[in-house]
Scaffold this active site. Structure first.
Site, PDB file in Angstrom:
ATOM      1  N   ASP A 266       0.843  -1.198   0.000  1.00 49.73           N
ATOM      2  CA  ASP A 266       0.000   0.000   0.000  1.00 49.73           C
ATOM      3  C   ASP A 266       0.877   1.246   0.000  1.00 49.73           C
ATOM      4  O   ASP A 266       1.086   1.902   1.037  1.00 49.73           O
ATOM      5  CB  ASP A 266      -0.939  -0.020   1.212  1.00 49.73           C
ATOM      6  CG  ASP A 266      -1.969  -1.135   1.116  1.00 49.73           C
ATOM      7  OD1 ASP A 266      -2.351  -1.488  -0.015  1.00 49.73           O
ATOM      8  OD2 ASP A 266      -2.391  -1.656   2.163  1.00 49.73           O
TER       9      ASP A 266
ATOM     10  N   LYS B 107       0.248  -7.892  -2.676  1.00 50.11           N
ATOM     11  CA  LYS B 107      -1.039  -7.304  -3.056  1.00 50.11           C
ATOM     12  C   LYS B 107      -0.836  -5.902  -3.609  1.00 50.11           C
ATOM     13  O   LYS B 107      -0.194  -5.063  -2.976  1.00 50.11           O
ATOM     14  CB  LYS B 107      -1.985  -7.247  -1.860  1.00 50.11           C
ATOM     15  CG  LYS B 107      -3.364  -6.662  -2.197  1.00 50.11           C
ATOM     16  CD  LYS B 107      -4.287  -6.679  -0.996  1.00 50.11           C
ATOM     17  CE  LYS B 107      -4.079  -5.490  -0.079  1.00 50.11           C
ATOM     18  NZ  LYS B 107      -4.595  -4.208  -0.672  1.00 50.11           N
TER      19      LYS B 107
ATOM     20  N   ASP C 268      -5.990  -6.139  -6.083  1.00 52.12           N
ATOM     21  CA  ASP C 268      -7.115  -5.876  -5.186  1.00 52.12           C
ATOM     22  C   ASP C 268      -7.817  -4.579  -5.589  1.00 52.12           C
ATOM     23  O   ASP C 268      -7.603  -3.534  -4.986  1.00 52.12           O
ATOM     24  CB  ASP C 268      -6.583  -5.796  -3.747  1.00 52.12           C
ATOM     25  CG  ASP C 268      -7.662  -5.497  -2.727  1.00 52.12           C
ATOM     26  OD1 ASP C 268      -8.842  -5.792  -2.999  1.00 52.12           O
ATOM     27  OD2 ASP C 268      -7.321  -4.960  -1.649  1.00 52.12           O
ATOM     28  N   LEU C 269      -8.676  -4.659  -6.613  1.00 51.53           N
ATOM     29  CA  LEU C 269      -9.375  -3.468  -7.108  1.00 51.53           C
ATOM     30  C   LEU C 269     -10.873  -3.504  -6.823  1.00 51.53           C
ATOM     31  O   LEU C 269     -11.573  -2.525  -7.084  1.00 51.53           O
ATOM     32  CB  LEU C 269      -9.126  -3.298  -8.614  1.00 51.53           C
ATOM     33  CG  LEU C 269      -7.650  -3.164  -9.018  1.00 51.53           C
ATOM     34  CD1 LEU C 269      -7.532  -2.927 -10.521  1.00 51.53           C
ATOM     35  CD2 LEU C 269      -6.959  -2.044  -8.248  1.00 51.53           C
ATOM     36  N   LYS C 270     -11.383  -4.615  -6.310  1.00 53.31           N
ATOM     37  CA  LYS C 270     -12.771  -4.716  -5.838  1.00 53.31           C
ATOM     38  C   LYS C 270     -13.767  -4.177  -6.863  1.00 53.31           C
ATOM     39  O   LYS C 270     -14.561  -3.277  -6.576  1.00 53.31           O
ATOM     40  CB  LYS C 270     -12.938  -3.984  -4.504  1.00 53.31           C
ATOM     41  CG  LYS C 270     -12.034  -4.479  -3.388  1.00 53.31           C
ATOM     42  CD  LYS C 270     -12.290  -3.694  -2.097  1.00 53.31           C
ATOM     43  CE  LYS C 270     -11.376  -4.143  -0.976  1.00 53.31           C
ATOM     44  NZ  LYS C 270      -9.967  -3.702  -1.188  1.00 53.31           N
ATOM     45  N   PHE C 271     -13.770  -4.758  -8.044  1.00 51.57           N
ATOM     46  CA  PHE C 271     -14.639  -4.266  -9.109  1.00 51.57           C
ATOM     47  C   PHE C 271     -16.112  -4.338  -8.711  1.00 51.57           C
ATOM     48  O   PHE C 271     -16.583  -5.330  -8.157  1.00 51.57           O
ATOM     49  CB  PHE C 271     -14.415  -5.080 -10.391  1.00 51.57           C
ATOM     50  CG  PHE C 271     -13.022  -4.974 -10.946  1.00 51.57           C
ATOM     51  CD1 PHE C 271     -12.483  -3.742 -11.280  1.00 51.57           C
ATOM     52  CD2 PHE C 271     -12.246  -6.110 -11.130  1.00 51.57           C
ATOM     53  CE1 PHE C 271     -11.201  -3.638 -11.799  1.00 51.57           C
ATOM     54  CE2 PHE C 271     -10.967  -6.023 -11.650  1.00 51.57           C
ATOM     55  CZ  PHE C 271     -10.439  -4.781 -11.982  1.00 51.57           C
ATOM     56  N   HIS C 272     -16.840  -3.269  -9.035  1.00 43.24           N
ATOM     57  CA  HIS C 272     -18.269  -3.188  -8.723  1.00 43.24           C
ATOM     58  C   HIS C 272     -18.884  -2.204  -9.714  1.00 43.24           C
ATOM     59  O   HIS C 272     -18.864  -0.994  -9.498  1.00 43.24           O
ATOM     60  CB  HIS C 272     -18.472  -2.714  -7.280  1.00 43.24           C
ATOM     61  CG  HIS C 272     -19.887  -2.804  -6.805  1.00 43.24           C
ATOM     62  ND1 HIS C 272     -20.253  -2.565  -5.499  1.00 43.24           N
ATOM     63  CD2 HIS C 272     -21.045  -3.114  -7.449  1.00 43.24           C
ATOM     64  CE1 HIS C 272     -21.561  -2.716  -5.362  1.00 43.24           C
ATOM     65  NE2 HIS C 272     -22.059  -3.040  -6.536  1.00 43.24           N
ATOM     66  N   ASP C 273     -19.434  -2.733 -10.807  1.00 40.83           N
ATOM     67  CA  ASP C 273     -19.962  -1.886 -11.876  1.00 40.83           C
ATOM     68  C   ASP C 273     -20.959  -2.719 -12.673  1.00 40.83           C
ATOM     69  O   ASP C 273     -21.297  -3.840 -12.278  1.00 40.83           O
ATOM     70  CB  ASP C 273     -18.813  -1.383 -12.760  1.00 40.83           C
ATOM     71  CG  ASP C 273     -19.085   0.002 -13.348  1.00 40.83           C
ATOM     72  OD1 ASP C 273     -20.186   0.182 -13.925  1.00 40.83           O
ATOM     73  OD2 ASP C 273     -18.218   0.889 -13.245  1.00 40.83           O
TER      74      ASP C 273
ATOM     75  N   PRO D 157     -22.330  -5.277 -15.466  1.00 39.96           N
ATOM     76  CA  PRO D 157     -21.674  -6.535 -15.841  1.00 39.96           C
ATOM     77  C   PRO D 157     -20.661  -6.427 -16.974  1.00 39.96           C
ATOM     78  O   PRO D 157     -19.560  -6.990 -16.880  1.00 39.96           O
ATOM     79  CB  PRO D 157     -22.857  -7.435 -16.222  1.00 39.96           C
ATOM     80  CG  PRO D 157     -23.977  -6.946 -15.371  1.00 39.96           C
ATOM     81  CD  PRO D 157     -23.797  -5.456 -15.322  1.00 39.96           C
TER      82      PRO D 157
ATOM     83  N   THR E  94     -13.441  -5.451   6.325  1.00 41.76           N
ATOM     84  CA  THR E  94     -13.034  -5.637   7.720  1.00 41.76           C
ATOM     85  C   THR E  94     -12.943  -4.319   8.477  1.00 41.76           C
ATOM     86  O   THR E  94     -12.747  -4.319   9.690  1.00 41.76           O
ATOM     87  CB  THR E  94     -11.687  -6.373   7.800  1.00 41.76           C
ATOM     88  OG1 THR E  94     -10.745  -5.763   6.916  1.00 41.76           O
ATOM     89  CG2 THR E  94     -11.850  -7.843   7.426  1.00 41.76           C
TER      90      THR E  94
ATOM     91  N   ARG F  68      -3.513  -8.650  12.460  1.00 37.68           N
ATOM     92  CA  ARG F  68      -2.643  -7.824  13.285  1.00 37.68           C
ATOM     93  C   ARG F  68      -1.884  -8.692  14.287  1.00 37.68           C
ATOM     94  O   ARG F  68      -2.488  -9.240  15.216  1.00 37.68           O
ATOM     95  CB  ARG F  68      -3.466  -6.763  14.042  1.00 37.68           C
ATOM     96  CG  ARG F  68      -4.078  -5.704  13.125  1.00 37.68           C
ATOM     97  CD  ARG F  68      -3.009  -4.828  12.526  1.00 37.68           C
ATOM     98  NE  ARG F  68      -3.545  -3.830  11.609  1.00 37.68           N
ATOM     99  CZ  ARG F  68      -3.615  -3.971  10.295  1.00 37.68           C
ATOM    100  NH1 ARG F  68      -3.220  -5.107   9.737  1.00 37.68           N
ATOM    101  NH2 ARG F  68      -4.079  -3.010   9.539  1.00 37.68           N
TER     102      ARG F  68
ATOM    103  N   GLN G  15      -8.951  -0.602  10.541  1.00 40.65           N
ATOM    104  CA  GLN G  15      -9.499  -1.950  10.610  1.00 40.65           C
ATOM    105  C   GLN G  15     -10.272  -2.145  11.920  1.00 40.65           C
ATOM    106  O   GLN G  15      -9.844  -1.689  12.976  1.00 40.65           O
ATOM    107  CB  GLN G  15      -8.381  -2.996  10.514  1.00 40.65           C
ATOM    108  CG  GLN G  15      -7.629  -2.984   9.189  1.00 40.65           C
ATOM    109  CD  GLN G  15      -8.424  -3.600   8.050  1.00 40.65           C
ATOM    110  OE1 GLN G  15      -9.616  -3.859   8.179  1.00 40.65           O
ATOM    111  NE2 GLN G  15      -7.759  -3.832   6.932  1.00 40.65           N
TER     112      GLN G  15
ATOM    113  N   GLY H  97      -0.392  -5.752   5.844  1.00 42.67           N
ATOM    114  CA  GLY H  97       0.292  -4.622   5.238  1.00 42.67           C
ATOM    115  C   GLY H  97       1.272  -3.958   6.172  1.00 42.67           C
ATOM    116  O   GLY H  97       2.439  -4.336   6.265  1.00 42.67           O
ATOM    117  N   ARG H  98       0.806  -2.966   6.902  1.00 42.16           N
ATOM    118  CA  ARG H  98       1.668  -2.122   7.723  1.00 42.16           C
ATOM    119  C   ARG H  98       2.504  -2.861   8.767  1.00 42.16           C
ATOM    120  O   ARG H  98       3.649  -2.470   9.002  1.00 42.16           O
ATOM    121  CB  ARG H  98       0.812  -1.022   8.374  1.00 42.16           C
ATOM    122  CG  ARG H  98       0.402   0.045   7.377  1.00 42.16           C
ATOM    123  CD  ARG H  98      -0.804   0.854   7.809  1.00 42.16           C
ATOM    124  NE  ARG H  98      -2.053   0.122   7.563  1.00 42.16           N
ATOM    125  CZ  ARG H  98      -3.252   0.686   7.562  1.00 42.16           C
ATOM    126  NH1 ARG H  98      -3.373   1.984   7.801  1.00 42.16           N
ATOM    127  NH2 ARG H  98      -4.332  -0.029   7.322  1.00 42.16           N
TER     128      ARG H  98
END
Length: 235
Positions: free
Chosen positions: A9, A31, A58-63, A65, A121, A180, A190, A210-211
């Site tokens: 990230d 990622k 990790d782009l979480k497509f939501h549009d 079809p 999350t 964590r 989170q 990540g962090r």
């Protein structure tokens, strides 16, 4: 055995690729998320893959079809080994994503994993507008839909893994963010967090961190410590 996914990230490709280079020989997955992809584009996926990692885009497509179908196809062609969509986009969108996955694989010769996002999350009970259902039940219901629509697994917190596996079968994969070491929220956004050992014990197949890794004084050592904690769990 559960696998570690390190979240790159970062706002720039050079920083992300440098971090990935420092992590060679540790986690098998990296990622690439929205911030990095918007800054660097598909080239950063290829650069990370060239270092020997598998890449979760990790782009979480939501549009609609057709748009999601094309986006997933392009994501696969960029070299991603795992992509995801929002399950709240519904059946037609999810099935279009599966089509795009296989269309992209005609170019690459390899079909990536397709995951569906259940509930982020960072979301706590009562924070989903218009939804009074228990958050765990809601996530499990979305997961069951994803399994029926042809996805390989879901993105969920460790708290939902057991119920999802019961409904969808042990081979249905669960990828868990919000990991964590030590169990603390770490001062970030989170909410539904677990330690690596807790998540593996719950049945998670992939753990996203990540962090706690990339922000450590020695990222490689931090990654190895998490992997050792994961490997010590018998399930």
């Amino acid at each position: 055995m559960a696998e570690l996914v390190v979240a790159l990230d970062f706002p720039a490709a050079d920083v992300a690729v440098d971090m990935a280079g420092r992590l060679r020989g540790t986690a098998p997955w990296m990622k690439v998320g929205l911030e990095l992809f918007c800054a660097a584009g598909p080239d950063v996926v290829r650069a990370v893959a060239d270092l020997g990692f598998r890449v979760f885009l990790d782009l979480k497509f939501h549009d609609i079809p057709n748009t999601v179908r094309g986006a997933v196809r392009s994501a696969v062609r960029s070299g991603a080994d795992m992509v995801n969509i929002h399950l709240m986009g519904g059946e037609r969108m999810a099935r279009a994503a599966v089509e795009g996955l296989h269309e992209g694989a005609q170019t690459t010769g390899s079909v990536p994993l397709l995951f569906g996002v259940t509930v982020l999350t960072s979301t706590a009970q009562g924070e989903l507008p218009g939804i009074s259902t228990d958050i765990g039940e809601y996530a499990a219901s979305l997961a069951a839909s994803g399994a029926a629509w042809g996805l390989n697994g879901v993105v969920c917190s460790g708290y939902e893994v057991e119920s999802i596996k019961k409904r969808c079968g042990a081979s249905f994969l669960c990828l868990t963010p919000g990991i964590r070491p030590g169990g603390g929220a770490g001062g970030d956004d989170q909410r539904r967090v677990m330690t690596p050992a807790q998540a593996v014990s719950a049945g998670s197949d992939y753990l996203v961190v990540g962090r706690p890794v990339t922000g450590a004084a020695d990222p490689a050592a931090a990654a190895r410590a998490i992997m050792a904690e994961m490997a010590a769990v018998r399930r």
